[in-house]
Design an enzyme around this catalytic site. Sequence first.
Site, PDB file in Angstrom:
ATOM      1  N   LEU A 172     -13.127  14.311   7.441  1.00 46.17           N
ATOM      2  CA  LEU A 172     -13.141  13.045   6.697  1.00 46.17           C
ATOM      3  C   LEU A 172     -12.306  13.165   5.420  1.00 46.17           C
ATOM      4  O   LEU A 172     -12.534  14.051   4.607  1.00 46.17           O
ATOM      5  CB  LEU A 172     -14.577  12.657   6.328  1.00 46.17           C
ATOM      6  N   ARG A 187     -13.184  10.912  -9.077  1.00 47.02           N
ATOM      7  CA  ARG A 187     -13.533  11.798 -10.197  1.00 47.02           C
ATOM      8  C   ARG A 187     -12.438  12.815 -10.532  1.00 47.02           C
ATOM      9  O   ARG A 187     -12.499  13.497 -11.549  1.00 47.02           O
ATOM     10  CB  ARG A 187     -14.860  12.530  -9.902  1.00 47.02           C
ATOM     11  N   THR A 218     -19.682   7.332   5.507  1.00 48.39           N
ATOM     12  CA  THR A 218     -19.316   8.461   6.374  1.00 48.39           C
ATOM     13  C   THR A 218     -19.554   8.149   7.852  1.00 48.39           C
ATOM     14  O   THR A 218     -18.809   8.621   8.717  1.00 48.39           O
ATOM     15  CB  THR A 218     -20.104   9.722   5.971  1.00 48.39           C
TER      16      THR A 218
END
Length: 458
Positions: free
Chosen positions: A9, A16, A81
């Site tokens: 993924l 961040r 996800t």
Amino acid sequence: MDSLAAIVLAAGKGTRMKSSLIKVLHPVAGLPMIAWPVAATRDAGSETIVLVIGHQANAVQGAFRGAADIRCAMQEEQLGTGHAVACALDALAGFRGTVLILCGDTPLLRSETLKTMLTYHQENRAAITVLTALMDDPYGYGRIVRNSSGGVSRIVEQKDADTGEQEIREINSGIYCMDSAFLFDNIKGIGNDNAQGEYYLTDLLAIAVRKGLTCLALQTADADEIMGVNDRVQLARAGRVLRGRINRDHMLNGVTIIDPDNTYIDHGVTIGADTVIHAGCRIGEATVIGSCCDIEQNVSITGCRIGDDCHIKASSVLEDSELGEDVAVGPMAHLRPGTILGNKVKIGNFVETKKIVMGYGSKASHLTYLGDAEIGRNVNIGCGTITCNYDGINKHRTVIGDDVFIGSDVQLVAPVSVGRNSLVAAGTTVTIDVPPDSLALSRVPQINKEGWRLKKKP
Ligand code: UD1
Ligand code: CA
């Protein structure tokens, strides 16, 4: 062993990191971050690896151009996800076996760990196996909720966890093995009724449990290995761990590394036995270094091939260059791309080279610029020599034959050649070709005015 495929993924941006570059392409120890987990799945036996991409999709795809086992699946909108994995399944249509699922931001994951997990998963004929770890500070991770007999019952995300669940120290690494049939049949069963309104892949555990299928959690001893990189502090930490592994491999292969904590060797570097690397060196871009070399402190070497017995002295910079055997460079020398040095060449301090070939035993020991030049064997280049290779528009070549002696402070105005065995006197500006066996001399004759100083002084 069953057939193995992997889904990695990598559609998220990685906010961040505070970067214009997508997180998974940030380099760590010489590779884009995502290349590390991809290599681990490959080493664990994955035949096909599907990357789920979204942000900067072209750049991520480009990092794997030419890799036959990589397929990319586009996730236009990052809905969670579970949704990301659903997007990957078309690329695995018809596949039967085990599917490894992991994230592109886990560069420390080792193939050995994946293999252990796979064996455990397949021997137990599980529908789903999740890799977990005990964390002192589990904040932010999904937590593994176990039933009274110790079996896994579900995973709860930080934002959905009640106070009791927040006490759980066993966390979800985000790394799973799944039976392909179970995955294909149940991915659509995931909803988004949760705190984040996302499709959670982790819901598959509860689904498996509800259906009475085998659902396992394997705890890894090394919590470091599953660390996801979210910010630049973790990026630095991951780099340190990876470099530590790289340095250790070199040391076990017979390379002396004086200060491993302060030595920066990238992935893909080869170094021969009995070579010594001093503190502060940076070596990268598929450099190959022979055996019995001495690389002094603060040397930077990228994209080079260096033969045996070379001595690279302190604070030198070597880029895309080739060195034969027993070559000495530095201190404080700069070999720029296209420098090719034969055996026993000596390049001394404050010498800069670019696109040159220098034959056996030739020397440029001090303060010199050599660019676009072909220099024969046993040539001596005196201190302060400059190849004037650039006329403001074009670059021109200088050719120097074997056994030539170039005195100090010589300018070679290219295109120009010096024939073999000639001598160019100190201070000469060479503007016309010098024939072999000759002396070239261009100096304003010196005049001495005797008593001149005495007349000037009061
Ligand atoms: C996820 C897990 C959590 C686990 C943690 C481990 C879920 C719901 N939660 O949480 O249990 O402890 O990983 O690090 O799975 N991604 C996509 N598309 C999406 C969403 C995410 O490609 O739509 C990618 C991200 O780029 C990232 C990875 O999936 O690489 C994880 O996503 P993220 O949102 O960071 O999950 P966490 O909240 O960390
Ligand atoms: Ca998240």
